[in-house]
Write a protein that holds these residues in place. Sequence first.
Motif, PDB file in Angstrom:
ATOM      1  N   PHE A 135       0.822  -1.209   0.000  1.00  0.00           N
ATOM      2  CA  PHE A 135       0.000   0.000   0.000  1.00  0.00           C
ATOM      3  C   PHE A 135       0.861   1.267   0.000  1.00  0.00           C
ATOM      4  N   ASN A 138       1.477   1.765  -3.577  1.00  0.00           N
ATOM      5  CA  ASN A 138       0.362   1.769  -4.531  1.00  0.00           C
ATOM      6  C   ASN A 138      -0.914   2.438  -4.030  1.00  0.00           C
ATOM      7  N   TYR A 139      -0.918   2.917  -2.794  1.00  0.00           N
ATOM      8  CA  TYR A 139      -2.162   3.514  -2.275  1.00  0.00           C
ATOM      9  C   TYR A 139      -2.546   4.735  -3.100  1.00  0.00           C
ATOM     10  N   GLN A 144      -3.922  -0.400  -6.424  1.00  0.00           N
ATOM     11  CA  GLN A 144      -3.922  -0.670  -4.990  1.00  0.00           C
ATOM     12  C   GLN A 144      -4.723  -1.931  -4.634  1.00  0.00           C
TER      13      GLN A 144
END
Length: 466
Positions: A135, A138-139, A144
């Motif tokens: 995360f 990629n959040y 995500q």
Amino acid sequence: MALTPRLSGQVAARAHHSGAARLLKRAAPFFAIGEVSGGPLLIASLIALALVNSPLSAGYEQIWDTPLRLSYGGQAIALPLAEWVNDALMPLFFLIIGTEVKREFSKGSLSSLKTAVLPVAGAIGGLVVPIGIYFAFNYGTDTQHGWGVVAAMDTAFSLAIVAIFTTRLPPAVRAVLLAFAAIDDVFGLLVIAFAYTETLQASYLLLAGAGYIGILILLRLGWVASVAYVLLGAAVWIGVLGSGVHPTIAGVAIGLLLPTSSRLSEQRFVERVQRPVDRLRRAQKVASTATDGETAERGREEAQSQLGYIHEMAAATDEPAERLVRILTPWVSYFVLPLFALSNVRIHLSGELIGEALQSPLALGIVVGLVIGKPVGFFAATRMAAAVGIGKLPEGVTWRMIVGVGGVAGIGFTISLFIAELAFAGAERTEVAALAILTASLIAGLFGYVMLWSAAKDMDGKQAAD
């Protein structure tokens, strides 16, 4: 996953006078017949990579994408061959994992509460930290939702590396890894079931539940015949498959049911077969000394009757869980897992793909999550459990071995590839994820090997000093 003591000694003896045997000694754990082996899976993966990146690529992939349709009456199911491998064959692999884990917790190295808590705590850390790392990269992006890729590990490859040190490390190391792997994989399957399943069919879930309860009832009644269990197991698989949940979870669930104790102890066996053995001896004597054919035939029939009784009593001393693992393991190692690799490894290697992966938060999240997140999370959680007194290391296991176990836990393959295919609709992102999984697996496997080798070397030194 290990060589039997006799075979291990035989391989060691050959290594003294043969260079080739020394090489084979190192490779032997990857091809052990009696345990789930990573060698055939590795070879199949390399073959798949070579074919996918060859002029035969289009035809090769088309074979696995060919639909196979099964129908009965008004019901029909059509899936590509690759999905049949994933849905119909891979549950057998997870059936073995569930069975072996139950044996370790019920009567193995993890049978005490504190040693059992250790891998459970490690599994929690080995899930939370990698997902958090993913995360972090990629959040807020459209990748995500692929966090489940770092949730699971590849049990076959991990056990293969541990098996290299089977005679130099305590058996509890394998038990800790196996328990961690099972919990990790079960969580991965739950991720598939609830995070990557769009709809659930309640009627099919009821069928699966009914089959599962039926198995429990037969076990409670002491039912022996295997046909009923096979039919009920098939009902569980069909129910889980039809519900929309990945059917590999059915394998783990059924494996956890199998009895890990025999119906007849060795002492009771001796008591029960003594008289039949005496009768067998007399019947055999009658059959061999009779002067007329009728008497000889009666003697042979009596001998066969006593042999049948003794055979059934001997079978009753076998653990159902151990017997099933013994039957399935060669098929899983040399057929199921290689087919999975051949049908699922589809990474089209190119400079463009590698360049994209190097700049992709998706690839970075997977690699860092598996290579660093798994060992850090596993080690930190187990250390914390030991520090607060709720868990303890099994006998002979050191913290360096725990770091090695966490390292090989970063090998992601089977479930990680499953989840990558479910999480990313486009082939481009699926390939980036697959390349990241493969890269992370190589790094994690090497790190785990070095840590376990170092721990084994320390043990060898201590034994030499003693």
